[in-house]
Design a protein around this motif. Structure first.
Motif, PDB file in Angstrom:
ATOM      1  N   TRP A   1       0.999  -7.106 -19.512  1.00 41.30           N
ATOM      2  CA  TRP A   1       1.639  -6.253 -18.512  1.00 41.30           C
ATOM      3  C   TRP A   1       0.741  -5.094 -18.111  1.00 41.30           C
ATOM      4  CZ3 TRP A   1       5.252  -7.960 -15.662  1.00 41.30           C
ATOM      5  CH2 TRP A   1       6.232  -8.820 -16.154  1.00 41.30           C
ATOM      6  N   MET A   2       0.016  -4.515 -19.080  1.00 43.34           N
ATOM      7  CA  MET A   2      -0.926  -3.437 -18.756  1.00 43.34           C
ATOM      8  C   MET A   2      -2.042  -3.945 -17.851  1.00 43.34           C
ATOM      9  SD  MET A   2      -1.304  -1.159 -22.240  1.00 43.34           S
ATOM     10  CE  MET A   2      -1.650  -2.531 -23.339  1.00 43.34           C
ATOM     11  N   LEU A   3      -2.574  -5.115 -18.155  1.00 38.55           N
ATOM     12  CA  LEU A   3      -3.645  -5.687 -17.348  1.00 38.55           C
ATOM     13  C   LEU A   3      -3.148  -5.997 -15.938  1.00 38.55           C
ATOM     14  CD1 LEU A   3      -6.538  -6.725 -17.209  1.00 38.55           C
ATOM     15  CD2 LEU A   3      -5.741  -8.908 -18.123  1.00 38.55           C
ATOM     16  N   ILE A   4      -1.933  -6.494 -15.817  1.00 40.96           N
ATOM     17  CA  ILE A   4      -1.358  -6.795 -14.504  1.00 40.96           C
ATOM     18  C   ILE A   4      -1.227  -5.526 -13.668  1.00 40.96           C
ATOM     19  CG2 ILE A   4       0.764  -7.542 -13.337  1.00 40.96           C
ATOM     20  CD1 ILE A   4       1.098  -9.534 -15.708  1.00 40.96           C
ATOM     21  N   ALA A   5      -0.767  -4.432 -14.290  1.00 37.31           N
ATOM     22  CA  ALA A   5      -0.622  -3.160 -13.572  1.00 37.31           C
ATOM     23  C   ALA A   5      -1.970  -2.684 -13.037  1.00 37.31           C
ATOM     24  CB  ALA A   5      -0.005  -2.114 -14.495  1.00 37.31           C
ATOM     25  N   ILE A   6      -3.035  -2.851 -13.840  1.00 35.08           N
ATOM     26  CA  ILE A   6      -4.374  -2.455 -13.390  1.00 35.08           C
ATOM     27  C   ILE A   6      -4.843  -3.327 -12.230  1.00 35.08           C
ATOM     28  CG2 ILE A   6      -6.796  -2.332 -14.075  1.00 35.08           C
ATOM     29  CD1 ILE A   6      -5.815  -1.628 -16.914  1.00 35.08           C
ATOM     30  N   LEU A   7      -4.627  -4.629 -12.334  1.00 38.38           N
ATOM     31  CA  LEU A   7      -5.071  -5.549 -11.284  1.00 38.38           C
ATOM     32  C   LEU A   7      -4.327  -5.293  -9.968  1.00 38.38           C
ATOM     33  CD1 LEU A   7      -5.358  -8.865 -13.337  1.00 38.38           C
ATOM     34  CD2 LEU A   7      -7.221  -7.522 -12.380  1.00 38.38           C
ATOM     35  N   LYS A   8      -3.052  -4.945 -10.045  1.00 37.68           N
ATOM     36  CA  LYS A   8      -2.292  -4.669  -8.822  1.00 37.68           C
ATOM     37  C   LYS A   8      -2.797  -3.427  -8.111  1.00 37.68           C
ATOM     38  CE  LYS A   8       2.115  -6.952  -9.820  1.00 37.68           C
ATOM     39  NZ  LYS A   8       3.574  -6.770 -10.025  1.00 37.68           N
TER      40      LYS A   8
ATOM     41  N   THR B   1      -6.058  -2.583  -8.187  1.00 38.59           N
ATOM     42  CA  THR B   1      -7.481  -2.760  -7.871  1.00 38.59           C
ATOM     43  C   THR B   1      -7.759  -4.059  -7.128  1.00 38.59           C
ATOM     44  OG1 THR B   1      -7.791  -3.684 -10.096  1.00 38.59           O
ATOM     45  CG2 THR B   1      -8.226  -1.324  -9.808  1.00 38.59           C
ATOM     46  N   LEU B   2      -7.912  -5.153  -7.833  1.00 38.96           N
ATOM     47  CA  LEU B   2      -8.359  -6.412  -7.244  1.00 38.96           C
ATOM     48  C   LEU B   2      -7.250  -7.216  -6.583  1.00 38.96           C
ATOM     49  CD1 LEU B   2     -10.747  -7.619 -10.116  1.00 38.96           C
ATOM     50  CD2 LEU B   2     -11.348  -6.374  -8.025  1.00 38.96           C
ATOM     51  N   PHE B   3      -5.999  -6.898  -6.865  1.00 37.55           N
ATOM     52  CA  PHE B   3      -4.889  -7.700  -6.338  1.00 37.55           C
ATOM     53  C   PHE B   3      -3.891  -6.776  -5.632  1.00 37.55           C
ATOM     54  CE2 PHE B   3      -1.239 -10.564  -6.371  1.00 37.55           C
ATOM     55  CZ  PHE B   3      -1.822 -11.796  -6.145  1.00 37.55           C
ATOM     56  N   ARG B   4      -4.370  -6.108  -4.598  1.00 37.88           N
ATOM     57  CA  ARG B   4      -3.540  -5.176  -3.837  1.00 37.88           C
ATOM     58  C   ARG B   4      -2.718  -5.958  -2.808  1.00 37.88           C
ATOM     59  NH1 ARG B   4      -5.262   0.129  -4.572  1.00 37.88           N
ATOM     60  NH2 ARG B   4      -4.213   0.757  -2.638  1.00 37.88           N
ATOM     61  N   SER B   5      -1.417  -5.972  -3.034  1.00 45.51           N
ATOM     62  CA  SER B   5      -0.521  -6.764  -2.193  1.00 45.51           C
ATOM     63  C   SER B   5       0.370  -5.869  -1.355  1.00 45.51           C
ATOM     64  CB  SER B   5       0.338  -7.682  -3.084  1.00 45.51           C
ATOM     65  OG  SER B   5       1.332  -8.323  -2.322  1.00 45.51           O
TER      66      SER B   5
ATOM     67  N   ALA C   1      -2.370 -14.255 -14.435  1.00 47.81           N
ATOM     68  CA  ALA C   1      -2.504 -15.120 -13.258  1.00 47.81           C
ATOM     69  C   ALA C   1      -1.150 -15.663 -12.823  1.00 47.81           C
ATOM     70  CB  ALA C   1      -3.466 -16.273 -13.562  1.00 47.81           C
ATOM     71  N   GLN C   2      -0.333 -16.063 -13.776  1.00 46.32           N
ATOM     72  CA  GLN C   2       0.989 -16.592 -13.446  1.00 46.32           C
ATOM     73  C   GLN C   2       1.862 -15.545 -12.761  1.00 46.32           C
ATOM     74  OE1 GLN C   2       2.354 -17.874 -17.259  1.00 46.32           O
ATOM     75  NE2 GLN C   2       1.365 -19.866 -17.140  1.00 46.32           N
ATOM     76  N   LEU C   3       1.877 -14.345 -13.299  1.00 43.23           N
ATOM     77  CA  LEU C   3       2.756 -13.306 -12.773  1.00 43.23           C
ATOM     78  C   LEU C   3       2.251 -12.757 -11.443  1.00 43.23           C
ATOM     79  CD1 LEU C   3       3.528 -11.516 -16.141  1.00 43.23           C
ATOM     80  CD2 LEU C   3       5.068 -12.966 -14.832  1.00 43.23           C
ATOM     81  N   LEU C   4       0.941 -12.632 -11.291  1.00 44.01           N
ATOM     82  CA  LEU C   4       0.390 -12.185 -10.015  1.00 44.01           C
ATOM     83  C   LEU C   4       0.632 -13.217  -8.922  1.00 44.01           C
ATOM     84  CD1 LEU C   4      -2.994 -10.613 -11.180  1.00 44.01           C
ATOM     85  CD2 LEU C   4      -0.981  -9.392 -10.348  1.00 44.01           C
ATOM     86  N   ALA C   5       0.459 -14.491  -9.253  1.00 46.30           N
ATOM     87  CA  ALA C   5       0.696 -15.550  -8.270  1.00 46.30           C
ATOM     88  C   ALA C   5       2.170 -15.624  -7.896  1.00 46.30           C
ATOM     89  CB  ALA C   5       0.228 -16.896  -8.813  1.00 46.30           C
ATOM     90  N   ASN C   6       3.047 -15.353  -8.831  1.00 43.33           N
ATOM     91  CA  ASN C   6       4.470 -15.340  -8.519  1.00 43.33           C
ATOM     92  C   ASN C   6       4.824 -14.149  -7.631  1.00 43.33           C
ATOM     93  OD1 ASN C   6       7.352 -16.325  -9.185  1.00 43.33           O
ATOM     94  ND2 ASN C   6       7.420 -14.148  -9.698  1.00 43.33           N
ATOM     95  N   HIS C   7       4.150 -13.014  -7.840  1.00 44.72           N
ATOM     96  CA  HIS C   7       4.410 -11.814  -7.041  1.00 44.72           C
ATOM     97  C   HIS C   7       3.982 -12.002  -5.593  1.00 44.72           C
ATOM     98  CE1 HIS C   7       4.824  -7.619  -5.964  1.00 44.72           C
ATOM     99  NE2 HIS C   7       3.547  -7.580  -5.602  1.00 44.72           N
ATOM    100  N   ASP C   8       2.781 -12.560  -5.364  1.00 40.47           N
ATOM    101  CA  ASP C   8       2.290 -12.790  -4.005  1.00 40.47           C
ATOM    102  C   ASP C   8       1.468 -14.082  -4.012  1.00 40.47           C
ATOM    103  OD1 ASP C   8       1.246 -12.779  -1.444  1.00 40.47           O
ATOM    104  OD2 ASP C   8       0.821 -10.636  -1.433  1.00 40.47           O
ATOM    105  N   PRO C   9       2.114 -15.244  -3.905  1.00 47.48           N
ATOM    106  CA  PRO C   9       1.398 -16.521  -4.017  1.00 47.48           C
ATOM    107  C   PRO C   9       0.345 -16.734  -2.945  1.00 47.48           C
ATOM    108  CG  PRO C   9       3.670 -16.870  -3.304  1.00 47.48           C
ATOM    109  CD  PRO C   9       3.573 -15.439  -3.732  1.00 47.48           C
TER     110      PRO C   9
END
Length: 495
Positions: free
Chosen positions: A197-204, A206-210, A381-389
């Motif tokens: 969850w911490m890594l996902i928050a960082i990626l959102k 930075t690299l996965f701005r949706s 990867a699973q949670l980010l793809a579910n958030h914005d496929p």
């Protein structure tokens, strides 16, 4: 019979033959390595054989339970109380609260952990090469392919096919409820999720701005629950960081199995990083495709704003490509995990003064690899793809991943699983006469067979490795009775 159909039949049985020969050969090789005490895991051959059997059995329960639980999740178990008492008890528990999600998270870890442990007893770095050239041996043996093939065909696809044929019978097997409780217990610890969850928050950030807003949890936690949650974050961060440092040290000092075979530490690290990235593509892509497959690909002007994702979905939803992708992906997930283990098993590394028994349980059983794979290569990867496929699939890598999986499925490398499934159904797994009727209640077999309903055929859930983590927007296609399950029944009858 047309010339094309004859060719197709010949091709199908050739694939059965090649897949069966490869799997049986690899199984014999594994048994030979175990009984000659060549495994990297310390211990006598009998212990290694018992671990191998236990791991293969546990992964079979984990894979079959996923299919069976998601199949029966929305079915009232009361009518099965007398005929399937153990299945009734299991489904009564699953249908309470968010227990399905808890099972999926716990199952995700145990699937990886079991394959990591199995890699320890199926890797034989000092075994005799039987005169096989080093390059050939490296490709077909040292990469972990023997263990991956056996796990895919016997321990993974076979239970999925059996559970798809008769899910209530599978749920009623002895040991299913114990496996469910094991997954609950692991999920409760938070070790394998809070770092992710911490890594996902960082990626959102930075690299996965949706552009899609993140759903916030509106329910306020009690202070003692909040304190426990923060403690889990700290523990999870410390454990994963410690294990990650250990893996980097082992790879860069040449202690890995691949390093001992002659590869430089830098090459081993690159192999490890590429495997984690490819695994993330496999995990994220399956969620992205399943979330988007029933939606209009031309909505929101995606052809212009997300051209790669738009083209990928056109390709994925063509004919039976979703099903083909899932089968090819199943093999690659297992193979990549076994290859990662060849980079992260260090049989001769120093123990830093740690007691032998403690070292065995916290290091040698494979926890460092399992937790890092889960937290870096799967859950985010699973949670980010579910958030914005569409954003996930618009990256350059997913299209290549899709094509590789489709090609792998075409080769028929895992066709031996159909043979093993047929033997199981002939012997110990007796399918009830009403099982197919229960599935047909939700899907019309002929509509799937004839392609009369595009929506029906496309509702294909993942019956591969774990997933299904959602943020509340969608079930990601997991809570559907899948066309794949009905396709399994039809294709199985051809064996």
């Amino acid at each position: 019979m047309s010339e094309k159909s004859v060719t197709d039949q010949i091709s199908k049985y050739v694939k059965y033959g090649i897949s069966s020969a490869m799997t049986v050969t690899y199984l014999v090789y594994i048994m030979w390595g175990i009984w000659t005490n060549q495994a990297v895991l310390p211990g006598p051959p009998v212990l290694h054989f018992l671990i191998f059997c236990f791991c293969l059995t546990l992964v079979a329960y984990l894979e079959g339970l996923q299919v069976a639980i998601l199949n029966c999740e929305h079915v009232d178990p009361e009518k099965r109380k007398e005929s399937h008492p153990r299945a009734y008890k299991l489904m009564t528990s699953v249908r309470q609260g968010n227990n399905v999600e808890r099972f999926l998270v716990g199952r995700q870890f145990f699937t990886i952990f079991v394959m990591t442990l199995m890699a320890q007893v199926t890797s034989f770095p000092d075994i005799y090469h039987l005169g096989v050239p080093d390059a050939v041996w490296f490709i077909f043996i040292s990469t972990g392919l023997p263990g991956a093939m056996v796990v895919t065909t016997i321990g993974s696809l076979q239970p999925q096919l059996l559970a798809a044929k008769d899910p209530w019978n599978f749920l009623n097997l002895r040991g299913s409820y114990s496996t469910l409780m094991l997954c609950y217990a692991l999920e409760w610890t938070g070790i394998c999720t809070h770092f992710a969850w911490m890594l996902i928050a960082i990626l959102k950030k930075t690299l996965f701005r949706s552009d899609i807003p993140t759903r916030e949890n509106e329910e306020e936690m009690a202070k003692h629950h909040l304190a426990m949650d923060y403690l889990k974050y700290v523990v999870s961060f410390c454990v994963i960081s410690m294990y990650f440092t250990y893996l980097m040290f082992g790879m860069w000092t040449g202690e890995s199995l691949l390093g001992q075979s002659g590869l430089p530490g830098a090459v081993v690290f690159i192999c490890f990083a590429c495997c984690i990235l490819f695994l993330a593509m496999l995990e994220g892509l399956q969620v992205g495709i399943l979330v988007r497959e029933n939606k209009d690909p031309d909505e929101n002007n995606y052809e212009e704003t997300h051209p790669r994702a738009h083209a990928l979905m056109k390709r994925a939803t063509h004919e039976k490509n979703v099903r083909r992708f899932l089968i090819g992906r199943q093999f690659f997930v297992i193979f990549v995990v076994f290859l990662i283990n060849q980079c992260t098993i260090f049989p001769d590394i120093q123990q830093f003064g740690v007691n032998n028994i403690l070292w065995f349980f916290v290091i040698q059983l494979g926890l460092p690899t399992a937790l890092n794979v889960l937290c870096f290569g799967q859950l985010p990867a699973q949670l980010l793809a579910n958030h914005d496929p569409m954003l996930f699939m618009n990256r350059p890598g997913p299209r290549f991943t899709l094509e590789v999986c489709l090609f792998t499925e075409m080769t028929g490398i895992a066709h031996f699983s159909w043979v093993v499934t047929a033997l199981s159904m002939f012997t110990w797994f007796k399918v009830s006469p009403t099982a197919l009727d229960d599935l047909a209640t939700f899907k019309d077999l002929e509509a799937v067979k004839d392609g009369k309903s595009k929506q029906t055929e496309s509702q294909t859930e993942d019956v591969t490795s774990a997933g299904g983590q959602t943020d509340g927007n969608t079930d990601g296609g997991y809570n559907k009775v899948s066309a794949l399950e009905l396709g399994v029944v039809q294709e199985h009858q051809e064996v």
